[in-house]
Design an enzyme around this catalytic site. Structure first.
Site, PDB file in Angstrom:
ATOM      1  N   ASP A 211      40.702 -25.106  -1.148  1.00  0.00           N
ATOM      2  CA  ASP A 211      41.594 -25.157  -2.528  1.00  0.00           C
ATOM      3  C   ASP A 211      40.461 -24.595  -3.599  1.00  0.00           C
ATOM      4  O   ASP A 211      39.398 -25.000  -3.912  1.00  0.00           O
ATOM      5  CB  ASP A 211      41.787 -26.750  -2.765  1.00  0.00           C
ATOM      6  CG  ASP A 211      43.139 -26.822  -3.761  1.00  0.00           C
ATOM      7  OD1 ASP A 211      43.976 -26.189  -3.410  1.00  0.00           O
ATOM      8  OD2 ASP A 211      43.157 -27.309  -5.221  1.00  0.00           O
ATOM      9  N   SER A 212      41.523 -23.505  -4.033  1.00  0.00           N
ATOM     10  CA  SER A 212      40.526 -22.833  -5.063  1.00  0.00           C
ATOM     11  C   SER A 212      41.553 -22.424  -5.972  1.00  0.00           C
ATOM     12  O   SER A 212      42.776 -22.555  -6.028  1.00  0.00           O
ATOM     13  CB  SER A 212      40.130 -21.411  -4.444  1.00  0.00           C
ATOM     14  OG  SER A 212      41.077 -20.892  -3.884  1.00  0.00           O
TER      15      SER A 212
ATOM     16  N   HIS B 290      33.495 -16.962  -5.549  1.00  0.00           N
ATOM     17  CA  HIS B 290      33.341 -18.357  -5.375  1.00  0.00           C
ATOM     18  C   HIS B 290      33.543 -18.665  -3.851  1.00  0.00           C
ATOM     19  O   HIS B 290      33.026 -19.510  -3.362  1.00  0.00           O
ATOM     20  CB  HIS B 290      34.599 -18.889  -6.206  1.00  0.00           C
ATOM     21  CG  HIS B 290      35.851 -18.349  -6.013  1.00  0.00           C
ATOM     22  ND1 HIS B 290      36.198 -17.073  -6.096  1.00  0.00           N
ATOM     23  CD2 HIS B 290      36.962 -19.057  -5.777  1.00  0.00           C
ATOM     24  CE1 HIS B 290      37.510 -16.883  -5.806  1.00  0.00           C
ATOM     25  NE2 HIS B 290      38.043 -18.036  -5.640  1.00  0.00           N
TER      26      HIS B 290
ATOM     27  N   ASP C 285      42.892 -12.322  -9.365  1.00  0.00           N
ATOM     28  CA  ASP C 285      42.013 -11.050  -9.303  1.00  0.00           C
ATOM     29  C   ASP C 285      42.000  -9.914 -10.191  1.00  0.00           C
ATOM     30  O   ASP C 285      40.729  -9.564 -11.097  1.00  0.00           O
ATOM     31  CB  ASP C 285      41.761 -10.265  -7.787  1.00  0.00           C
ATOM     32  CG  ASP C 285      41.196 -11.430  -6.889  1.00  0.00           C
ATOM     33  OD1 ASP C 285      40.885 -12.496  -7.461  1.00  0.00           O
ATOM     34  OD2 ASP C 285      41.253 -11.051  -5.660  1.00  0.00           O
TER      35      ASP C 285
ATOM     36  N   GLY D 164      46.223 -12.940  -6.216  1.00  0.00           N
ATOM     37  CA  GLY D 164      46.268 -13.915  -7.414  1.00  0.00           C
ATOM     38  C   GLY D 164      45.717 -13.353  -8.670  1.00  0.00           C
ATOM     39  O   GLY D 164      46.325 -12.515  -9.176  1.00  0.00           O
TER      40      GLY D 164
END
Length: 213
Positions: free
Chosen positions: A74-75, A185, A160, A158
């Site tokens: 989950d990020s 990450h 980015d 996303g």
């Protein structure tokens, strides 16, 4: 070969994990599968309040359904000026359809009057590995940056194109995939998870140095 199901339909994430596994030394014999290999799994609950809660929830559901070790991440993005939002709601920030373009547009709108020095943000990734026997393991990674005033680059996915790293003078969307896979990450979390996987797959007779968890 050790098989792990990634609890995701996102092939961008799958490719990142495959690339990091291939680049890791010593190499680990891991075969990554995804939810696209298990079409019977159609709806995973992720109703937790933290990245850790959601990662474990997804991993445990898949491990239980398939009887195979499952890993979920989950990020998301945490923006200081927004009190840590969008956080666990990063993927559906602009709606349940998880539209990257709309998410980015909403973020830019909310930050339109925020000066550069106050646009600090971080990507956070928590990995959870759930084993069929109930064991569970975690690893977390963070990458700090700033939110750009416009999208730059067409790499990644996303947020980015908006996540700017001053030390590289580029967004994640502009960085070569090989570099991003070393500093992101997810890469940080995965490096820590590799340590745990090495212990699971190849128990060491002598102590080995553990990365900072």
């Amino acid at each position: 070969m050790f098989t792990i199901i990634l609890a995701t339909q996102n092939m961008g994430k799958v490719r990142e994990f495959e690339a990091m596994t291939q680049a890791h030394r010593p190499a680990l014999p891991i075969q990554w599968l995804s939810l696209r290999d298990f079409p019977q799994i159609t709806d995973l609950k992720e109703t937790g309040d933290t990245f850790r809660d959601n990662a474990l929830m997804k991993a445990e559901q898949v491990a239980k359904a398939c009887g195979i070790p499952a890993m979920a991440d989950d990020s998301g993005l945490a923006v200081d000026a927004l009190g840590g939002a969008p956080g666990v709601y990063s993927a559906r920030f602009a709606g349940e359809d998880k539209d990257d373009k709309r998410n980015n547009e909403k973020l830019l709108t909310l930050l339109k009057d925020i000066p550069a020095e106050e646009r600090k943000a971080r990507f956070v990734c928590v990995l959870a590995l759930a084993m069929p026997d109930g064991q569970k393991f975690f690893a977390e990674g963070v990458c700090d940056g700033l939110i750009a005033t416009e999208g730059r680059g067409d790499g990644g996915f996303g947020y980015d194109p908006l996540f700017y790293l001053p030390s590289y003078e580029k967004t994640f969307g502009e960085l070569p995939a090989e570099l991003k896979n070393k500093i992101s990450h997810r890469a940080s979390a995965m490096e820590k998870m590799f340590f745990l996987l090495r212990v699971l797959l190849f128990p060491e007779p002598e102590p080995i140095t553990q990365p900072n968890l």
